[in-house]
Design an enzyme around this catalytic site. Structure first.
Site, PDB file in Angstrom:
ATOM      1  N   GLN A 121       0.864  -1.181   0.000  1.00  0.00           N
ATOM      2  CA  GLN A 121       0.000   0.000   0.000  1.00  0.00           C
ATOM      3  C   GLN A 121       0.905   1.237   0.000  1.00  0.00           C
ATOM      4  O   GLN A 121       1.408   1.659   1.039  1.00  0.00           O
ATOM      5  CB  GLN A 121      -0.921  -0.033   1.211  1.00  0.00           C
ATOM      6  CG  GLN A 121      -1.718  -1.336   1.337  1.00  0.00           C
ATOM      7  CD  GLN A 121      -2.758  -1.515   0.247  1.00  0.00           C
ATOM      8  OE1 GLN A 121      -3.788  -0.850   0.233  1.00  0.00           O
ATOM      9  NE2 GLN A 121      -2.490  -2.427  -0.677  1.00  0.00           N
ATOM     10  N   ALA A 162     -12.078   2.620   3.814  1.00  0.00           N
ATOM     11  CA  ALA A 162     -11.084   1.771   3.153  1.00  0.00           C
ATOM     12  C   ALA A 162     -10.208   2.568   2.189  1.00  0.00           C
ATOM     13  O   ALA A 162     -10.418   3.756   1.947  1.00  0.00           O
ATOM     14  CB  ALA A 162     -11.786   0.632   2.425  1.00  0.00           C
ATOM     15  N   HIS A 163      -9.248   1.854   1.607  1.00  0.00           N
ATOM     16  CA  HIS A 163      -8.248   2.524   0.770  1.00  0.00           C
ATOM     17  C   HIS A 163      -8.865   3.149  -0.486  1.00  0.00           C
ATOM     18  O   HIS A 163      -9.798   2.643  -1.065  1.00  0.00           O
ATOM     19  CB  HIS A 163      -7.112   1.569   0.387  1.00  0.00           C
ATOM     20  CG  HIS A 163      -7.517   0.321  -0.305  1.00  0.00           C
ATOM     21  ND1 HIS A 163      -6.650  -0.738  -0.476  1.00  0.00           N
ATOM     22  CD2 HIS A 163      -8.676  -0.083  -0.881  1.00  0.00           C
ATOM     23  CE1 HIS A 163      -7.252  -1.710  -1.125  1.00  0.00           C
ATOM     24  NE2 HIS A 163      -8.488  -1.331  -1.378  1.00  0.00           N
ATOM     25  N   ASN A 164      -8.280   4.309  -0.850  1.00  0.00           N
ATOM     26  CA  ASN A 164      -8.621   5.031  -2.081  1.00  0.00           C
ATOM     27  C   ASN A 164     -10.030   5.621  -2.092  1.00  0.00           C
ATOM     28  O   ASN A 164     -10.542   5.972  -3.160  1.00  0.00           O
ATOM     29  CB  ASN A 164      -8.400   4.166  -3.316  1.00  0.00           C
ATOM     30  CG  ASN A 164      -6.937   3.854  -3.549  1.00  0.00           C
ATOM     31  OD1 ASN A 164      -6.444   2.808  -3.098  1.00  0.00           O
ATOM     32  ND2 ASN A 164      -6.230   4.748  -4.230  1.00  0.00           N
TER      33      ASN A 164
END
Length: 205
Positions: A121, A162-164
């Site tokens: 990540q 969560a990511h992005n």
């Protein structure tokens, strides 16, 4: 005309009468390369990593971890136990309550036969100005690029971003909301408690 806002204004005036914490605790660690603003407070057992920048009048309570290259703006408050991983950016006038984790790895794995292999990540988290994040809320770093929490967002306790993801200006979320990866929520949305949002979708303003 708005009694609730009037009450908030009065309570803020009372809050401002409390003694303001200042100074650097003797038992904290601050990297020599960190740059600290004026009239700040850093409590005992806090760790401040390399090349960190902390703006004027910010308050960092005890047992906070601030990783390398983190930037924190002016007049921010980080309550005890906040963890900010490397390379993340926090704007001005932000409040992060105890146990908040900013910039932990997103949940990214690639399945090869029967084995899940970790996808590094490599991104970060950007929190813009005037954001409040409740206790034990987690905001994951992006795979690449940035997870973005835009100005004026208010997050309750126990929320997972969560990511992005990209959370629009002045959006509010009640406790236990979960937002899956790469989802965009546009400005001024309201999410009640335990709402779940799937990944890779957009919710309009």
């Amino acid at each position: 005309p708005n009694a609730y806002t009037a009450l908030a204004t009065l309570m803020s005036m009372v809050e401002q009468q409390r003694p303001v914490k200042e100074g650097i605790g003797e038992l904290c660690f601050i990297s020599p390369s960190a740059v600290l603003g004026e009239q700040i407070y850093v409590g005992e057992f806090t760790y401040v990593g390399d090349h960190v920048r902390i703006g004027d009048q910010s308050k960092i309570y005890p047992q906070v971890y601030i990783g390398d290259n983190v930037m924190i703006g002016k007049n921010c408050t980080l309550y005890p136990g906040v963890k900010i991983y490397h390379d993340c950016v926090i704007g001005d006038n932000c409040i992060l309550h105890g146990g908040t984790v900013i910039g932990a790895d997103g949940f990214g794995f690639s399945k090869q036969e029967e084995i899940y292999r970790k996808i590094p990540q490599m991104g970060n988290v950007i929190i813009e100005n005037d954001v409040e994040v409740g206790a034990n809320t987690t905001i994951d770093r992006a795979v690449m690029g940035s997870t973005i929490i835009r100005s004026g967002v208010k997050l309750d306790n126990l929320i997972q971003i969560a990511h992005n993801c990209d959370i629009g200006e002045n959006t509010v979320m009640a406790a236990q909301v979960g937002v899956a990866g790469s989802t965009k929520i546009e400005e001024s949305c309201v999410l009640g408690g335990q709402v779940g949002i799937g990944g890779h979708i957009t919710i309009g303003k």
